[in-house]
Design an enzyme around this catalytic site. Sequence first.
Site, short mmCIF file in Angstrom:
data_model
loop_
_atom_site.label_atom_id
_atom_site.label_comp_id
_atom_site.label_asym_id
_atom_site.label_seq_id
_atom_site.Cartn_x
_atom_site.Cartn_y
_atom_site.Cartn_z
CG ASP A 10 -7.80 7.82 6.27
OD1 ASP A 10 -6.84 7.41 5.64
OD2 ASP A 10 -8.18 7.34 7.35
CB SER A 34 -1.20 -0.73 0.11
OG SER A 34 -1.18 -1.83 1.00
CE LYS A 35 -5.72 5.24 1.72
NZ LYS A 35 -6.94 6.01 1.81
NE ARG A 36 -5.47 -4.67 0.61
CZ ARG A 36 -4.62 -5.67 0.42
NH1 ARG A 36 -4.56 -6.68 1.26
NH2 ARG A 36 -3.83 -5.68 -0.64
CE LYS A 37 1.31 -5.47 1.23
NZ LYS A 37 2.15 -6.25 0.43
#
Length: 481
Positions: free
Chosen positions: A18, A255-258
């Site tokens: 996404d 970042s999308k992870r964090k």
Amino acid sequence: MDNPVPARLRVAPSPTGDPHVGTAYMALFNKAYARATGGQFILRIEDTDRARYVADSERQITESLSWLGLGPDEGPGVGGDFGPYRQSERLDTYRPFVDQLLAAGHAYWCWCSPERLREMRAAQEAAKVPTTGYDRLCLGKTREERAALPGFSETPVVRMLVPDDVELEFDDVIRGRIATPRPDDQVILKADGFPTYHLAVVVDDHLMGITHVVRGEEWISSTPKHILLYKWLGLPIPAFAHMPLLRNPDKSKISKRKNPAARLLWFREQGYLPEALRNFLQLMGYPAGDNEGICTFEEFWADFDWAKIATVGPVFDVKKLDWLNGHYIRGLSDDELAARIAEHLEYTGQPEVDAAILRRAVPIIKERLVTLDEAAGKIGFLLLPAAELPIDPEARAALSPDAPQVLRAAGDALEALPEWTSQGIHEALQAALVAGMGLKPKFAFAPVRVAITGQRVSPPLFESMEILGRAESLLRLRNLV
Ligand code: GLU
């Protein structure tokens, strides 16, 4: 800008998941300059990485950009004279360029297997060699010669032959002259026959007439390779502008992870208005100017100047976005805000609310609303029948022992009220509880608020009671008794 040359710019996201908020950020600045010069803004889908391809991603990219008012003038679904705008539909376009580079000796076949490349890298790291990279085992060899050596793969790739005297500096529109490390012999055609990003980006930017390549700073180190390809292929070199990366408040890269806010869809899910997010992104690395940075996209591009961009990673501060969102919410008419809230509930799959009640509730929640998503919670008490209204246990526990008496007196006063208006309700309760019972307003109205809304803190009480109507309000007062 006096008589600018119409520029053609593009945003070129890869549909690998996404969409990242950076895609919207790039789209915004690309489109701004296209508008400032009377040129075009193009969307190109860079889907040559089949291993990372995610089917729904392109739709999310297109929808999010158009939601933000950043839709392209040309692109998949929009059309244009330079299509197709998806790289996977342009595969035949790239091969002649590869052949041209091979024929001129600027590129060569490489049959090294992934395992051999892994071992080579590990050995280079262990030996701590100053420049790592492909060791050119395949350079100058025929297929047969190479096949006789270990680590051979049946499906070769094509690599650039980066010369020793490769130019490592280039002029950046935002940063001026910049120097980069020496590039490796970059793969330009993969074993699956797909071009890599580096070849496709150069070919497509050329064929699509792109005049300014505006992208994130993570691509700075790739630019010398791209310039080499332009030169080898005899193509005019576009201008390059590398935008700063967006940073978390702790300065790390978003970042999308964090950080949930790295996902572009997050903003819509949270109930931010597209105009607020667009305005917020305009302020990333760009001076706010007058009016605390509040400005329309038209005002932004009319005055646009690359020289104003600060290259120190702009910090992505959601508090500022909250503030902007509140500002834009209060700029909407009550009808428009009700429509936006209804749309948001639908988008996020939340239960529909009674349109008439929602419309009447808007004026009482508008002043303090930060996101559209909060609206349902704030007016939830208006939508439930008295019997289903949850009473916050803490709010109930905090009431004083005389609360039942207060509620009864409030009920009596309101039963006789000739006209059911918020002002009438206020005056009647004031007379009965404050004047009549000698209570401090705080103690007088607290039980009424808990009975009506179930909470200690709520939207304006008397307005809420007006919306609920007399019968429902009296029922709620009695219920809490
Ligand atoms: N496909 C690249 C990306 O996803 C585009 C980089 C560029 O704009 O050249 O970021």
